[in-house]
Design an enzyme around this catalytic site. Structure first.
Site, mmCIF file in Angstrom:
data_model
loop_
_atom_site.group_PDB
_atom_site.id
_atom_site.type_symbol
_atom_site.label_atom_id
_atom_site.label_comp_id
_atom_site.label_asym_id
_atom_site.label_seq_id
_atom_site.Cartn_x
_atom_site.Cartn_y
_atom_site.Cartn_z
ATOM 1 C CG ASP A 1 15.297 -30.814 1.893
ATOM 2 O OD1 ASP A 1 15.079 -30.189 0.838
ATOM 3 O OD2 ASP A 1 16.035 -30.383 2.795
ATOM 4 C CB SER A 2 12.059 -29.215 4.692
ATOM 5 O OG SER A 2 11.486 -28.357 5.625
ATOM 6 C CB ALA A 3 9.364 -26.100 2.069
ATOM 7 C CB ILE B 1 13.884 -35.680 2.593
ATOM 8 C CG1 ILE B 1 14.350 -36.598 1.447
ATOM 9 C CG2 ILE B 1 14.918 -35.610 3.699
ATOM 10 C CD1 ILE B 1 15.452 -36.024 0.583
ATOM 11 C CG HIS C 1 13.459 -30.026 9.888
ATOM 12 N ND1 HIS C 1 12.482 -30.777 9.281
ATOM 13 C CD2 HIS C 1 13.634 -28.941 9.089
ATOM 14 C CE1 HIS C 1 12.082 -30.168 8.182
ATOM 15 N NE2 HIS C 1 12.773 -29.046 8.037
#
Length: 322
Positions: free
Chosen positions: A107-109, A136, A292
């Site tokens: 997810d994200s990074a 994600i 987020h």
């Protein structure tokens, strides 16, 4: 219900989650890279998410503790994730994992790292072919911090627009002194911007996502010294959205989750379009009322959101279909 152990894969700390219940055959193997802007996050902060995925999908999950910025600059995190993944792929027998059902996720990074690892493993004859990637709300590019989602959600927690650029610079070289130039777009020369416009452009984002306060912005002139400092932003291992079609075309079946109130929403939408344009099957789940970081808050004291649980369950359902 799970057997959990902390190990090291190629000197990279990992936590392996294995369902205790007997299995009819070999299980799916999921490698998970946590979010946190390449700066934060750990095995512990994603403990509940990884337990949930392992338990509910009856899969072996390997959570990877990659080195963090700014102490460890790019490509440290990427290399740790790649090395841990390759090690796992070469030792799946030991974990009862089906070589035809290995998945990279994050997810994200961590979504950025999963996409980069997936691209790097493309066509490796010595390893099993990845079955899928699960991205994600991934951050996939650092060329344009003025896409519609960046304009619309610039002040929405948990990831503000300025922080997104700050984190990208911390990961790149541990120096965020050029954050203002990066935000206004003066870090990329016009010819490079033009080259990537076919992939990184508001024109490729569906109209429904542009109705909330978006204005066309003219990028400022490039400052040569800033570009010199950040030019590795054009490397696909750092910004997977910039990979060539020949690589994108070979990506495995993909699941992409986006949130409406997220500066990174359009990164996910742009990659979805690129994958689909290249014939890759994509399952897309959009959380209309999501922001987020909502998945990482699952079962997190009083901060859990029903929308996050919906997103997590959609991920689990996708995994169960593989």
């Amino acid at each position: 219900k799970l057997f959990i152990q902390d190990l090291q894969f190629k000197k990279v700390p990992v936590r392996v989650y294995q369902p205790k219940a007997p299995s009819d055959g070999r299980r799916r193997g999921i490698i998970f890279f946590h979010g946190g802007g390449w700066v934060f996050g750990s095995l512990d902060t994603y403990e509940k998410v990884c337990r949930y995925i392992s338990r509910e999908s009856e899969s072996v999950v390997v959570s990877v503790e990659y080195r963090l910025a700014p102490e460890h600059k790019y490509p440290a995190a990427y290399e740790d994730c790649l090395n841990a993944t390759v090690h796992f792929m070469k030792s799946i027998e030991h974990y009862g994992v089906d070589p035809a059902r290995i998945i990279v996720s994050g997810d994200s990074a961590g979504g950025n790292l999963a996409a980069a690892v997936s691209q790097t493993l493309t066509g490796r004859p010595d390893l099993p072919k990845l079955r899928a990637q699960i991205l994600i709300y991934p951050g996939l590019q650092a060329l344009d911090f003025n896409l519609p989602s960046y304009q619309q959600n610039r002040g929405v927690p948990l990831l503000f627009r300025e922080r997104a650029a700050f984190f990208a610079l911390q990961y790149l070289n541990g120096d965020a002194s050029h954050v203002e130039e990066v935000l206004e777009g003066s870090h990329i020369p016009a010819d490079i911007r033009l080259k990537y416009r076919k992939w990184v452009s508001p024109d490729n984002i569906p109209e429904q996502f542009k109705v909330r306060g978006v204005k066309p912005l003219v990028p400022t002139d490039c400052i040569a010294e800033v570009y010199e400092a950040v030019k590795r932003f054009c490397e696909p291992n750092l910004c997977p959205l910039l990979a060539e079609d020949a690589i994108v075309h070979q990506q495995p079946e993909s699941f992409i989750l986006t949130c409406e109130y997220d500066v990174l929403r359009d990164d996910g939408l742009l990659y979805k379009k690129r994958l689909e344009d290249n014939g890759v099957p994509v399952t897309w789940y959009h959380i209309e009322d999501g922001f987020h970081g909502i998945i990482s808050l699952h079962d997190y004291s009083g901060f859990s959101f029903p929308a996050g649980k919906r997103g997590l369950d959609n991920i689990v359902n996708f995994i169960k279909g593989l």
